[in-house]
Enzyme design. Structure first.
Site, short mmCIF file in Angstrom:
data_model
loop_
_atom_site.label_atom_id
_atom_site.label_comp_id
_atom_site.label_asym_id
_atom_site.label_seq_id
_atom_site.Cartn_x
_atom_site.Cartn_y
_atom_site.Cartn_z
N TYR A 88 0.83 -1.22 0.00
CA TYR A 88 0.00 0.00 0.00
C TYR A 88 0.86 1.28 0.00
CZ TYR A 88 -3.47 3.28 2.05
OH TYR A 88 -4.29 4.34 2.33
N PHE B 8 9.93 -0.85 3.50
CA PHE B 8 8.52 -0.95 3.92
C PHE B 8 8.15 -2.38 4.33
CE2 PHE B 8 8.24 2.62 0.85
CZ PHE B 8 7.61 3.56 1.64
N SER C 37 6.08 3.46 13.21
CA SER C 37 4.65 3.67 13.46
C SER C 37 4.47 4.45 14.75
CB SER C 37 4.01 2.28 13.58
OG SER C 37 2.80 2.36 14.28
N TYR D 179 3.42 -6.35 17.09
CA TYR D 179 3.69 -5.51 15.91
C TYR D 179 4.39 -4.21 16.34
CZ TYR D 179 2.61 -1.68 12.74
OH TYR D 179 2.71 -0.55 11.97
N LYS E 93 8.47 -2.61 15.83
CA LYS E 93 8.87 -1.27 15.37
C LYS E 93 9.84 -0.63 16.37
CE LYS E 93 6.59 -1.32 11.54
NZ LYS E 93 7.32 -1.53 10.27
N PHE F 166 1.33 7.97 11.44
CA PHE F 166 0.07 7.86 12.18
C PHE F 166 -0.85 6.96 11.33
CE2 PHE F 166 0.69 10.13 16.09
CZ PHE F 166 1.98 10.56 15.89
N ASN F 167 -2.07 7.35 11.01
CA ASN F 167 -2.95 6.40 10.31
C ASN F 167 -3.04 6.72 8.80
OD1 ASN F 167 -3.63 6.11 13.15
ND2 ASN F 167 -5.29 4.80 12.45
N GLY G 19 -7.55 -3.47 23.19
CA GLY G 19 -6.24 -3.00 22.71
C GLY G 19 -6.25 -1.60 22.13
#
Ligand code: UD1
Length: 344
Positions: free
Chosen positions: A13, A84, A128, A153, A157, A182-183, A301
């Site tokens: 992506y 990535f 992230s 995950y 990072k 961020f998102n 979470g």
């Protein structure tokens, strides 16, 4: 003369959008390494449709060091790597932590070894905002200390960042930037490239798009009793093409030797916190009809709120967001419709 950049995970992506921005900058030639276990090689057809450039992919698992290093034996002119390629599903990482540690950290170890062995000058690493954990003081800037990782995950990072930093001693020849996203949401403004999410997507925008197009009958807002302005979670959404553009500017920064340290950290966010209900409201306006959602329980979470301060990237990388929330949703909607028409 153009510099050659190796993009790992270029069929994914953010990777594919970054290929597009690198090519369109006119300053970089690109090469891709992607095993396509979590992506498809057809993504590069979409990159070609948009840019006119055919990108070569080495279908190689980066954890396979011998196969990965062959790419460098065949290309002795790689100036930089943008790394990535990694697994990124929070829930899956809780279910299968070893798979995450092995894949994400094993691959990074090989990337770092390649940087040293093949004298690669520059490295950008996808990190992230999850490295910050459940922060209480917002917005988050680069000085904000890392919190406890709430899933494997996020932990990969945190460890990945430490691995890059520690390589500065044995390999000062590679300058690195760590980019904490961020998102990332949305799709290329043409609507001709975007996220190929799994059949059952986990992230908010792909789910909203599936509900809007009727692929999913209904969705749930996870939690409406948070201490936020409307009770739903706050996140910092930013357009994937803006993130991709930040990678070009980050590579420029390293290539032009504007960095002040061998390894620097930058947040990439829009600086705006948006609630889930606000995203749904914006999406209803863009798609032009009501979305079928119910108000539900909190998702285990989830943290209540996180948004970033990207002023460091704005000042030093000369980067700023070109797209707002409406643009993010409109591009995702175009892509959802393009997928329906063109990808069976
Ligand atoms: C998380 C990670 C991020 C990672 C991303 C990809 C954090 C802070 N960030 O983002 O680093 O890259 O996953 O997996 O953990 N929501 C609903 N209904 C849905 C789906 C989502 O209400 O059906 C809500 C979630 O509760 C959340 C927001 O939408 O508040 C965004 O969720 P999502 O898109 O999954 O991303 P994060 O969990 O924020």
């Amino acid at each position: 003369m153009k510099k050659k950049i190796l993009v790992t995970g270029g069929c994914g992506y953010i990777g594919s959008h970054t290929l597009i921005e690198l090519i369109e900058s006119g300053r970089y030639d690109v090469l891709c390494v992607d095993s396509c276990v979590r992506s498809t090689p057809e993504t590069l057809d979409r990159v070609k449709n948009i840019t006119g450039v055919e990108v070569k992919n080495y279908k190689v698992d980066i954890c396979d060091k011998d196969a990965f290093f062959k790419v460098f034996e065949e290309n002795d002119d790689i100036a930089g790597i943008i790394h990535f390629a990694a697994y990124k599903a929070v829930g899956e990482s809780v279910e299968q932590p070893l798979m995450y540690y092995r894949n994400n950290l094993g691959a990074l170890a090989n990337v770092l070894e390649a940087c040293q062995k093949y004298h690669i000058s520059h490295l950008l690493f996808s990190s992230s905002c999850s490295v910050y954990g459940d922060v209480k003081t917002l917005p988050v800037n680069e000085e904000t200390p890392m919190g406890e990782a709430f899933c494997p995950y996020a932990h990969t990072k945190q460890i990945g960042e430490a691995m890059i930093r520690s390589m500065q001693v044995p390999n000062p020849g590679t300058t690195s930037l760590i980019l904490r996203y961020f998102n990332p949401v949305g799709a290329h403004p043409s609507g001709m490239n975007g996220e190929l999410s799994p059949d059952k997507p986990n992230n908010l925008i792909p789910i909203i798009m599936h509900v809007a197009s009727g692929v999913l009958p209904q969705m749930t807002v996870f939690g409406t009793d948070y201490d936020t302005r409307d009770g739903s979670c706050i996140r910092d959404y930013l357009h994937v093409s803006d993130i991709a553009d930040a990678h070009v500017k980050a590579m420029d920064y390293l290539v032009e030797h504007r960095n002040t340290d061998g390894c620097e950290v930058f947040n990439l966010g829009s600086g705006n916190g948006v609630t889930v209900l606000e995203m749904l409201d914006a999406a209803e306006k863009v798609v032009g009809h009501r979305l079928n959602y119910v108000l539900g329980d909190r998702r285990p979470g989830d943290i209540p709120a996180i948004y970033g301060d990207s002023s460091k990237a704005e000042q030093l990388l000369h980067w700023h967001c070109r797209y707002n929330v409406d643009d993010m949703i409109a591009s995702a909607w175009k892509w959802e419709n393009y997928l329906k028409e063109n990808v069976k």
